[in-house]
Enzyme design. Structure first.
Site, short mmCIF file in Angstrom:
data_model
loop_
_atom_site.label_atom_id
_atom_site.label_comp_id
_atom_site.label_asym_id
_atom_site.label_seq_id
_atom_site.Cartn_x
_atom_site.Cartn_y
_atom_site.Cartn_z
N GLY A 140 0.74 -1.33 0.06
CA GLY A 140 -0.33 0.32 -0.27
C GLY A 140 0.95 1.35 0.14
O GLY A 140 2.42 1.34 -0.74
N SER A 141 0.30 2.06 0.50
CA SER A 141 0.69 3.61 0.81
C SER A 141 1.87 3.42 1.22
O SER A 141 3.39 4.36 0.84
CB SER A 141 0.16 4.67 1.14
OG SER A 141 -0.89 4.71 0.68
#
Lengths: 368, 607
Positions: free
Chosen positions: B320-321
């Site tokens: 993810g981020s």
């Protein structure tokens, strides 16, 4: 090939019966030695019976051929046996340790066992003329037989299998004595014999072998090792008392601390379960077998047969005596199987081949 | 043929007589000796054979102790009662087996099975029937000893994990060696009943922890009871492990993970020393040490939560981020954008015939790299990704060590993946599409990493281009206190980047926690400046059912001079900001509470 009826008639049935009784005792004894309360010992018994059957076939083949013919070709058998022993050493080296067996089609064979009867044949073939002419053997005469003995001896001791090595040397010395030695040869052999123990002790023997000798002299020298085993073996035999603890009822022999109790220490099992009474009967059976070999030697048609039968008798005598002596602490422990009784396919085959040779000599005693 | 025949048919009989006499004398000598042994000393020997039997018994070496960095015990050994049967000593097999089955909780069949397995060993070899029996059972057996010849109870050291389920994934467990293994040459030093390290540190350091068993030569009576010991070879205890782990931080993390699924790892930034490592769900390693029951084992291996999976080293997840940090570093290093470059975010990004959404529906407006990191703007990184291309992202990941094993001293670590055009060609025989780069730039798509790899990313930023192999064990010490081996820090990555790259990324990560608009502002600390990056990774659960996003948070602290790096993953936990960042906060608080002395000293120096 059809066998001559006369020869069949002259087959030594007494020797055959005697051998069968010994083997049967061996099978029953081994059943007890290898059985525990939850696992049977059919594997051992089966292998032993298979070896016995093969041995019977070998006997049948051996008695078809005149022993003179076999002895004439004994040098090839000798070379083959040497080659196999060498092979054992080579394969053994790969495995990184001592190996006495080679694997042939999944069956392990101990070639040194077969060296014993083959050497008897080889020496008999070398010496029978001297004996016939009643020539006493000079130093030169014994040099070839000694060499023929020393080569396999060295190879077998290297495996290491000191027990078989000792049997080989003692057997060939007995044959030399049987053929007849000059006084000077006696003198030399005796003086060499006197020096050998010192050389062996200082240069040849491995520490564990020395320890066996030391613990024989003083049973407490190695209380946790060989001396300990020796003590336990004595307790096993001694606890049998007069009539023994009864078949399958021995307790001592099943313990871990009697090593090789189904092979080299098999007598401890018998002694414990059958006691003094049984043991003496066993001794008498061996005595009778060996005496029969001697009788065959005495009545043989020629000196070749005489030496062969004498040599085979010597092997059985030596193995029986040394094996029992080490079980009851009269000799240091070396690995020697009890003929007919100990577990081991090669041992059984070797004994049966030897018996076959004696039968061969015996059945041809009236042949001219 | 004539040559063979002796002219004189009368054979010399002197030698035969000689032989016969020798034979007879031999038999007489043997008979005399037998008479002496069996008749004269027979009763004494019989008594010896019945009452005094000598057995060689193994004395199990205690396994090495595992300590944390401050010397607190994490795994040790405790005495346990094990029940053995010596086949040789049994009088009545059925009586013994039925008697035992009645007295203690064990199946008749179980006993018979165990004895069958041991049947290739000598009957004097005691067979372990049940491990770790209770005091109550010991008492019952002792009381009925007369009816149970051959049954013995041995006190032996048993592996003990005082914290049970906690710390299980790091320590691992030991269990009895299997029948097949005993026959295998690779385990030739083991015999039936021996314990062997199966998992975690127990497995990785098995050769050090195991020790060397001793031997005891004991005399036993007819009932199999020990009468006296004749000779003892003392066992050599296994070497102890001193870990880098701080037990207090470890326990704080374990507690924070209660009822959650996922993992967390904390390392010392400057050395790679692992301070804590947790994976949940967990299992109780004590059950294995006592001989796990079939039912317990079945429960563990059929559990859909996979409690035997160490999620920190063996769990692959889209990062993810958190992965935006990788894209950010590379784009700055390549000079493709600078601190002031802005991209406009209106809540989505058109590419091809698709819209790639930003997590913030209304959009972030014009975004620079600082705000891009702080607020985790997806659109900003879509643009960055396209500028870079997947291969440059892959290259950067390689430098950091993402997608490959870190070398942590736990068995079974897995690789993960950061895709590249070459990888796709090889794996699927297809070219790479730029649209895929858009997903990869924010840590979605084919990217999957392990929590231990992400702590490497965090440490890489904190150290400005350097990270170390994560190491749990600090040193190995013998029972006499002699240090056998010390593990020095091993550098995994050592990269030189433009100075501004780390300044900008670090400022961004500091903003994530400490700026009001930062995604982890809620987890800021009063005294300590923690830097971090949240991640909320979409995941597709089994059968396409969405079980919720994976919540990530990677961090280091203090921002000024980082000493610890953290990676937290809560599987299907939701948002990184609300689920994982608070765990990192707990870790940081505990670490600095633990190290107040260090902190004060630093403050003093700064003055």
């Amino acid at each position: 090939m059809k066998i001559d009826k006369r020869k069949l008639y002259h087959l030594d049935w007494y020797l055959i019966l005697n051998g069968l009784v010994l083997f049967a005792i061996g099978i029953f004894n081994m059943f007890s030695a290898t059985t525990s309360f939850y696992s049977g010992s059919y594997g051992f018994i089966m292998k032993q019976l298979v070896a016995f059957s093969i041995g019977l076939i070998l006997i049948f083949i051996i008695i078809q051929y005149d022993y003179r013919l076999i002895a004439n070709n004994s040098k090839w058998l000798y070379l083959l046996a040497i080659a196999l022993i060498l092979l054992v050493l080579i394969i053994g080296m790969i495995a990184g340790g001592a190996k006495r067996w080679i694997n042939v089609f999944g069956i392990s064979i101990q070639p040194s066992e077969f060296m014993k009867p083959i050497l008897v044949l080889f020496l008999a073939n070398m010496l029978y003329e001297k004996k016939r002419e009643n020539q006493k053997l000079s130093l030169r005469d014994i040099s070839m037989p000694m060499l023929a003995t020393l080569v396999p001896f060295v190879l077998i001791v290297k495996q290491p299998d000191l027990g078989t090595g000792i049997i080989i040397v003692l057997t060939s010395l007995a044959i030399l004595w049987f053929v007849g030695l000059k006084k000077s040869t006696y003198a030399l052999l005796i003086s060499v014999g006197a020096v050998i123990p010192f050389i062996a002790w200082h240069y040849l023997m491995k520490p564990y072998q020395k320890m066996r000798v030391l613990s024989f002299i003083n049973i407490d020298a190695d209380p946790s090792g060989f001396g300990y085993h020796a003590k336990q073996a004595i307790i096993a035999v001694g606890s049998g008392k007069f009539f023994g603890k009864g078949y399958m009822a021995g307790t001592q022999h099943k313990l871990q601390f009697i090593p090789e109790h189904h092979t080299d220490f098999i007598f401890t099992v018998f002694g414990e379960e059958w006691g003094f009474f049984g043991s003496i009967i066993l001794f008498l059976l061996f005595l009778s077998f060996i005496l029969r070999c001697l009788k065959v030697a005495q009545n043989a048609h020629d000196e070749l047969g005489s030496i062969i039968a004498f040599g085979i008798g010597t092997i059985i005598y030596l193995q029986f005596t040394i094996n029992v002596m080490m079980a009851i602490h009269l000799a240091p422990v070396v690995g020697i199987p009890l003929p007919f009784i100990s577990y081991g396919g090669s041992s059984i085959l070797s004994v049966l081949v030897s018996t076959g040779l004696v039968l061969n000599v015996s059945m041809r005693r009236y042949m001219f | 043929m004539e040559n063979f025949v002796k002219d004189d048919t009368t054979r010399e009989s002197r030698k035969y007589k000689c032989c016969k006499w020798l034979l007879i004398i031999t038999i007489i000598v043997l008979a005399i000796r037998l008479w002496d042994l069996q008749i004269m000393k027979g009763s004494e020997m019989r008594k010896l054979s019945e009452q005094n039997r000598i057995r060689i018994k193994k004395v199990i070496a205690p396994r090495g102790i595992i300590y944390d960095r401050t010397g607190k015990i994490m795994a040790d050994t405790r005495p346990s009662f094990n029940m053995y049967i010596t086949p040789e000593d049994i009088r009545d097999f059925n009586q013994t087996v039925d008697g035992l089955a009645k007295l203690i909780n064990i199946d008749r069949e179980d006993i018979i099975d165990k004895m069958k397995i041991a049947s290739s060993f000598p009957p004097s070899f005691p067979v372990r029937i049940k491990s770790d029996i209770s005091m109550d059972e010991v008492a019952k057996i002792e009381a009925n000893r007369v009816y149970l010849p051959g049954v013995t109870i041995q006190i032996e050291p048993k592996r003990n994990y005082p914290y049970g389920k906690m710390i299980a994934h790091m320590l691992g467990y030991v269990s009895e060696i299997s029948d097949e293994e005993v026959k295998n040459k690779a385990f030739k030093d083991y015999s039936p009943g021996d314990n062997i390290g199966r998992y975690g540190l127990e497995r990785a350091y098995e050769t050090y922890l195991r020790g060397k068993d001793g031997e005891k030569r004991v005399e036993v009576d007819a009932m199999g009871r020990e009468v006296r010991t004749l000779e003892t070879i003392e066992p050599i205890p296994g070497y102890s492990l001193y870990l880098n782990v701080n037990l207090d931080i470890q326990l704080a993390v374990e507690n924070a993970f209660e009822n959650k699924k996922g993992g967390c790892v904390v390392v010392e930034t400057k050395t790679g020393a692992v301070l804590a490592l947790t994976s949940r769900p967990s299992f109780d390693p004590n059950k294995f040490a006592s001989g796990i029951t079939k039912e317990d084992w079945k429960n563990i291996i059929t559990d859909k939560m996979h409690p035997l999976l160490n999620r920190v080293t063996q769990g692959k997840y889209p990062p993810g981020s958190t992965f935006k940090i990788v894209s950010a570093m590379k784009v700055l290093e390549e000079g493709l954008i600078n601190e002031k470059t802005g991209f406009s975010c209106r809540g989505g990004f058109f590419f091809g015939n698709r819209i790639f959404k930003c997590w913030k529906k209304g959009g972030h407006g014009s975004v620079s790299i600082h705000r891009g990191i702080v607020e985790s703007c997806d659109v900003f990184f879509y643009n960055v990704g396209l500028k870079l291309g997947v291969d440059r992202i892959h290259e950067m990941s390689e430098i950091i060590g993402l997608g490959k094993i870190t070398g942590i001293d736990l068995p079974g670590e897995i690789n993960g993946l950061v895709p590249s055009t070459a990888w796709k060609q090889k794996a699927y025989g297809q070219p790479w599409y730029e649209g895929e780069t858009v997903s990869v730039s924010i840590g979605q798509g084919a990217v999957c990493l392990t929590p231990i790899q992400l702590v490497q990313l965090s440490a890489f930023v904190a150290n400005e281009g350097v990270n170390f192999k994560p190491q749990i064990v600090n040193r190995i010490v013998s029972s006499e206190g002699k240090t056998i081996k010390t593990f020095e820090p091993v550098m995994n990555a050592n990269a030189k980047f433009k100075k501004d790259v780390f300044r900008i990324v670090k400022e961004g990560m500091q903003g994530v926690v400490n700026e009001p608009s930062g995604t982890a502002y809620g987890s800021r600390l009063q005294n300590i400046n923690m830097s971090g990056k949240t991640g909320t990774a979409q995941s597709v659960g089994e059968k396409g059912k969405n079980l919720g996003d994976h919540a990530w948070f990677i961090a280091f602290a203090p921002a000024e001079e980082p000493t610890i790096s953290i990676s937290v993953l809560v599987e299907h936990g939701g948002h990184g900001s609300s689920v994982s960042a608070p765990i990192a906060k707990i870790v940081t608080e505990n670490y600095f509470k633990e190290n107040t002395q260090v902190k004060e000293a630093r403050i003093h120096e700064n003055r």
